[in-house]
Design a protein around this motif. Sequence first.
Motif, short mmCIF file in Angstrom:
data_model
loop_
_atom_site.label_atom_id
_atom_site.label_comp_id
_atom_site.label_asym_id
_atom_site.label_seq_id
_atom_site.Cartn_x
_atom_site.Cartn_y
_atom_site.Cartn_z
N VAL A 103 0.84 -1.20 0.00
CA VAL A 103 0.00 0.00 0.00
C VAL A 103 0.87 1.25 0.00
O VAL A 103 0.57 2.24 -0.69
N PHE A 104 1.97 1.21 0.76
CA PHE A 104 2.86 2.38 0.83
C PHE A 104 3.37 2.76 -0.56
O PHE A 104 3.41 3.93 -0.93
N GLU A 105 3.78 1.75 -1.33
CA GLU A 105 4.29 2.02 -2.69
C GLU A 105 3.21 2.65 -3.57
O GLU A 105 3.51 3.49 -4.42
N SER A 106 1.96 2.25 -3.35
CA SER A 106 0.86 2.82 -4.14
C SER A 106 0.60 4.28 -3.78
O SER A 106 0.37 5.12 -4.66
N VAL A 107 0.60 4.58 -2.48
CA VAL A 107 0.20 5.93 -2.03
C VAL A 107 1.37 6.89 -1.92
O VAL A 107 1.16 8.06 -1.62
N LEU A 108 2.60 6.43 -2.18
CA LEU A 108 3.77 7.30 -2.07
C LEU A 108 3.64 8.57 -2.92
O LEU A 108 3.93 9.67 -2.42
N PRO A 109 3.19 8.48 -4.19
CA PRO A 109 3.02 9.72 -4.97
C PRO A 109 2.01 10.67 -4.33
O PRO A 109 2.16 11.89 -4.39
N LEU A 165 -11.74 2.75 -11.76
CA LEU A 165 -11.55 3.44 -13.04
C LEU A 165 -11.49 4.96 -12.83
O LEU A 165 -10.67 5.65 -13.48
N GLU A 166 -12.31 5.48 -11.94
CA GLU A 166 -12.30 6.92 -11.65
C GLU A 166 -10.97 7.34 -11.04
O GLU A 166 -10.42 8.40 -11.40
N THR A 167 -10.43 6.51 -10.15
CA THR A 167 -9.14 6.82 -9.52
C THR A 167 -8.01 6.74 -10.54
O THR A 167 -7.09 7.56 -10.53
N ILE A 168 -8.08 5.75 -11.43
CA ILE A 168 -7.09 5.64 -12.51
C ILE A 168 -7.08 6.92 -13.34
O ILE A 168 -6.01 7.48 -13.63
N SER A 169 -8.25 7.40 -13.70
CA SER A 169 -8.35 8.61 -14.52
C SER A 169 -7.87 9.84 -13.76
O SER A 169 -7.10 10.64 -14.29
N ARG A 170 -8.30 9.98 -12.51
CA ARG A 170 -8.00 11.19 -11.75
C ARG A 170 -6.52 11.30 -11.41
O ARG A 170 -5.97 12.40 -11.33
N HIS A 171 -5.85 10.16 -11.21
CA HIS A 171 -4.44 10.18 -10.82
C HIS A 171 -3.50 9.86 -11.98
O HIS A 171 -2.29 9.73 -11.78
N GLY A 172 -4.04 9.70 -13.18
CA GLY A 172 -3.20 9.45 -14.34
C GLY A 172 -2.46 8.12 -14.28
O GLY A 172 -1.32 8.02 -14.74
N LEU A 173 -3.11 7.09 -13.73
CA LEU A 173 -2.49 5.77 -13.63
C LEU A 173 -2.59 5.05 -14.97
O LEU A 173 -3.35 5.44 -15.86
N SER A 174 -1.85 3.97 -15.10
CA SER A 174 -1.92 3.16 -16.32
C SER A 174 -3.31 2.52 -16.43
O SER A 174 -3.97 2.26 -15.43
N GLU A 175 -3.73 2.27 -17.66
CA GLU A 175 -5.02 1.63 -17.87
C GLU A 175 -5.07 0.28 -17.16
O GLU A 175 -4.10 -0.47 -17.16
N GLN A 176 -6.21 -0.02 -16.57
CA GLN A 176 -6.44 -1.28 -15.86
C GLN A 176 -5.45 -1.49 -14.69
O GLN A 176 -5.17 -2.63 -14.30
#
Length: 449
Positions: free
Chosen positions: A28-34, A414-425
């Motif tokens: 989780v830490f690696e995910s939320v670090l940004p 999907l909303e979080t992917i879009s809002r944070h500019g993450l890779s698709e899927q």
Amino acid sequence: MAKLNDILKSITQKNPNEAEYHQAVEEVFESVLPLLKANKTFVDEKLFERICEPERVISFRVCWTDDKGRVQVNRGFRVQMNSALGPFKGGLRFHPSVNQSILKFLAFEQVFKNALTGLPLGAGKGGADFDPKGKSDGEVMRFCQAWMMEAFRHIGHFTDVPAGDIGVGEREIGYLFGAYKKLQNEFQGVLTGKGLDWGGSYLRPEATGYGLIHFAHFMLTEIDDNLGGKTCLVSGAGNVSQFAMEKLLQEGAKVVAFSDSTGFVHDPEGMSEEKLNYLKTVKNEERKSISAFADKYPSASFKASGNKNIWSIPADCAFPCATQNELDEKDAKTLQKNGLLLLAEGANMPCTPEAIDYFQKSKVLYGPGKASNAGGVAVSGLEMSQNRIGRYWAKVDLEKELRAIMKNIHEKCLETISRHGLSEQDYLNASNIGAFEKVAKAMRAQGTV
């Protein structure tokens, strides 16, 4: 950056010899670090550290008497992790492997899973290093009564509502509930997974397995595909696995392999309704090894646990539903080489960090357990609602509610992917970030407590 890295170091130093817990926290830490880098307030108010620290850890002695009159001693636990969103909520596990590290990792994962459901649920986990296997009903009953003799002080309808997990099914929930009712002289919804005649809910046994397949369906829909005709592997042969297979059959998929602690069964002809009903009899009533399934059906073969495992079978979709760290990087590479399209987790943290990293870098669709196996706790939350208003909802209504919740979790990702500019899927980072934001916001609103 050094200050942020010190967060993880500090947490692992505070919790020595807790490998499973460290693994869950690091992911989780690696995910939320940004997110932490971009939001100084989260760092200054130590939101991540506070989420990682349980509100309360209860450890206690459980003494009970076996059928031969001998006194036995086990250790019981309840980890009350976070109540920012609602009462502590999470299962009980009765298994010899249970220790504080495993329960803290499960409780930590539960924080994010429960947040994703959109229901007012905090997070906890508990259990004991007791093995129900090979025990008589009388021994299981006496153990459950002894466990509740201490735990009843710490749980309640608006405080902490345990459910079932590995080793804790409707039988154990019944004994636990009866003991609680006797001690408190109250009939309240303090446990979920109860029998239908005494406060339970339709669809609760099916919920995790059904929800898993619903989530996989939405993942595939996003790439204009579906489960129809897909060859599938489902590890485990317990409650989650059985109902995952049942839902896969309804979706038109072909289940060619499943497993238990003794080995795995490969049936190239695929599971059928008749075969699945027999498997339920073998595991739920006769409590035998799945080798009995292979003995009955000529098309099936049984392989005992060894160097070759279920993940060596070629398949389009894989659903690890057994236990933590059951699928490693070697397995991930084998699955991908054999043409795997999708993997969604039915168990909690069934893939090692190396396997997850491999899936994230490959073209395999990866559904993390926080999102994909949230169906169980979702229907538990709905059972709590039914208990509070004193009524039962129809099975068809609960099926609609479960599907809607799993769809909402998928859409939140999907909303979080879009809002944070993450890779698709990128469901892994999306589920971690989306849930962290929700819990952190609630904790900030409630002050430094």
